[in-house]
Design an enzyme around this catalytic site. Structure first.
Site, PDB file in Angstrom:
ATOM      1  N   THR A 102      -4.350  -9.102   2.845  1.00 27.82           N
ATOM      2  CA  THR A 102      -3.535  -9.661   1.767  1.00 27.82           C
ATOM      3  C   THR A 102      -3.772 -11.164   1.732  1.00 27.82           C
ATOM      4  OG1 THR A 102      -1.861  -7.938   2.074  1.00 27.82           O
ATOM      5  CG2 THR A 102      -1.195  -9.915   0.858  1.00 27.82           C
ATOM      6  N   LYS A 178      -1.812  -6.951  -5.354  1.00 26.83           N
ATOM      7  CA  LYS A 178      -1.197  -6.745  -4.037  1.00 26.83           C
ATOM      8  C   LYS A 178      -0.072  -7.740  -3.803  1.00 26.83           C
ATOM      9  CE  LYS A 178      -0.335  -5.329   0.116  1.00 26.83           C
ATOM     10  NZ  LYS A 178      -1.230  -5.425   1.275  1.00 26.83           N
ATOM     11  N   LYS A 246       4.446 -14.873   5.435  1.00 27.15           N
ATOM     12  CA  LYS A 246       3.137 -15.166   4.846  1.00 27.15           C
ATOM     13  C   LYS A 246       2.996 -14.579   3.445  1.00 27.15           C
ATOM     14  CE  LYS A 246      -0.350 -12.649   5.426  1.00 27.15           C
ATOM     15  NZ  LYS A 246      -1.186 -11.654   4.683  1.00 27.15           N
TER      16      LYS A 246
END
Length: 302
Positions: A102, A178, A246
């Site tokens: 990701t 995503k 994150k």
């Protein structure tokens, strides 16, 4: 096109998702190679039938038809590919590289351009589904890239994915999808934690609350999966709090670039950041519930 054992694929990053992908490739009959700094993970994959394992994919790079990278963030992807011991320079021209971490759209585009300089095709292909689906070869893949990249990675996609969504031809589009997905995932976990914390404060047994929600309209996949950990008092990390610090940070960066407000995602990011700051960053992401004071949570079951 090569198929079966004639097709050699390397997987870099043997965490829960990467290991699942690697084992799926082994089961599919592909000649599978694995790389990770964790020697135990490497040993597990070798025992499962991998052709070879290493702490550095460069040691087997020249054998590969495809490389799957599934590490934590863009910094690690770049280090794996282009660092001092980077694998890109050792791959045969024409090798397809599937980047499934990701990462930001801009990073995906930058990596694709750099790989092209080595004559390598990149598929921007982040994945979702959790460790169980990864282990069963049923991950959801959100991919963007050239027709050539899709074609060359077909044996890998068939092995690891239950669903493959072709988002477009430009690297970066898959990563954007995503990131938007992670907005929902993070908000669902945060909302589930808030609901369970309120139940605890109100004196409702959390196993009862969990059972009600998972059989009613307020349920979500993330609630059902993650709040089970809260009920069991088990915060063994499947996906850690810091991962959502994150990922929701990437969500915030994407929104900022588009001058777009995200009030719910911003609140969720603050919750996960608070949990990390309180020392829960390496625990399961459901540990975000621990930021609420004045409640008693279930302990681990013996």
């Amino acid at each position: 096109m090569k198929t079966g054992s004639e097709f050699h694929v390397g997987i870099v990053g043997l965490g829960s998702m990467g290991m699942g992908a690697a084992l799926s490739c082994v089961r599919a009959g592909l000649s599978t190679w694995g790389a990770d700094l964790n020697s135990n993970a490497c040993a597990t994959l070798k025992e499962a039938g991998a052709c070879g394992v290493s702490d550095n994919a460069a040691t087997f790079a020249e054998k590969l038809d495809a490389l799957l990278v599934l590490v934590v963030n863009a910094t690690q992807v770049k280090q794996v590919l282009f660092g001092e011991k980077g694998v890109a320079q050792h791959l045969k021209p024409g090798t397809a590289v599937m980047v499934s971490s990701t990462i930001a759209s801009a990073d995906a585009q930058e990596i694709a351009t750099a790989l092209a300089g080595f004559g390598l095709e990149m598929l921007d292909a982040p994945v979702s589904g959790g460790a169980v689906k990864a282990a069963n070869g049923e991950m959801t893949v959100m991919a963007s890239g050239s027709d050539i990249a899709f074609e060359r990675l077909a044996p890998v996609l068939e092995a690891v994915a239950g669903k493959v969504y072709r988002i477009g031809s430009e690297p970066g589009l898959g990563s954007t999808v995503k990131i938007i997905h992670q907005l929902l995932a993070g908000v669902h976990i945060a909302a589930g934690a808030e609901a369970m914390a309120l139940a605890a404060r109100a004196g409702i047994p959390l196993d009862v609350m969990y059972d009600v929600v998972t059989n009613a309209a307020g349920n979500s996949w993330m609630f059902e999966n993650r709040m089970r950990h809260v009920v069991d008092g088990d915060y063994t990390p499947h996906s850690a709090v810091d991962i959502f610090v994150k990922d929701l940070g990437l969500v915030a960066d994407t929104a900022k670039a588009l001058h777009f407000p995200l009030p719910l995602a911003s609140t969720a990011l603050n919750m996960f950041t608070s949990a990390s700051n309180a020392g829960y960053g390496k625990e399961d992401d459901s540990a975000v519930i621990k930021i609420f004071s004045g409640i008693t949570l279930p302990g681990a079951k013996s």
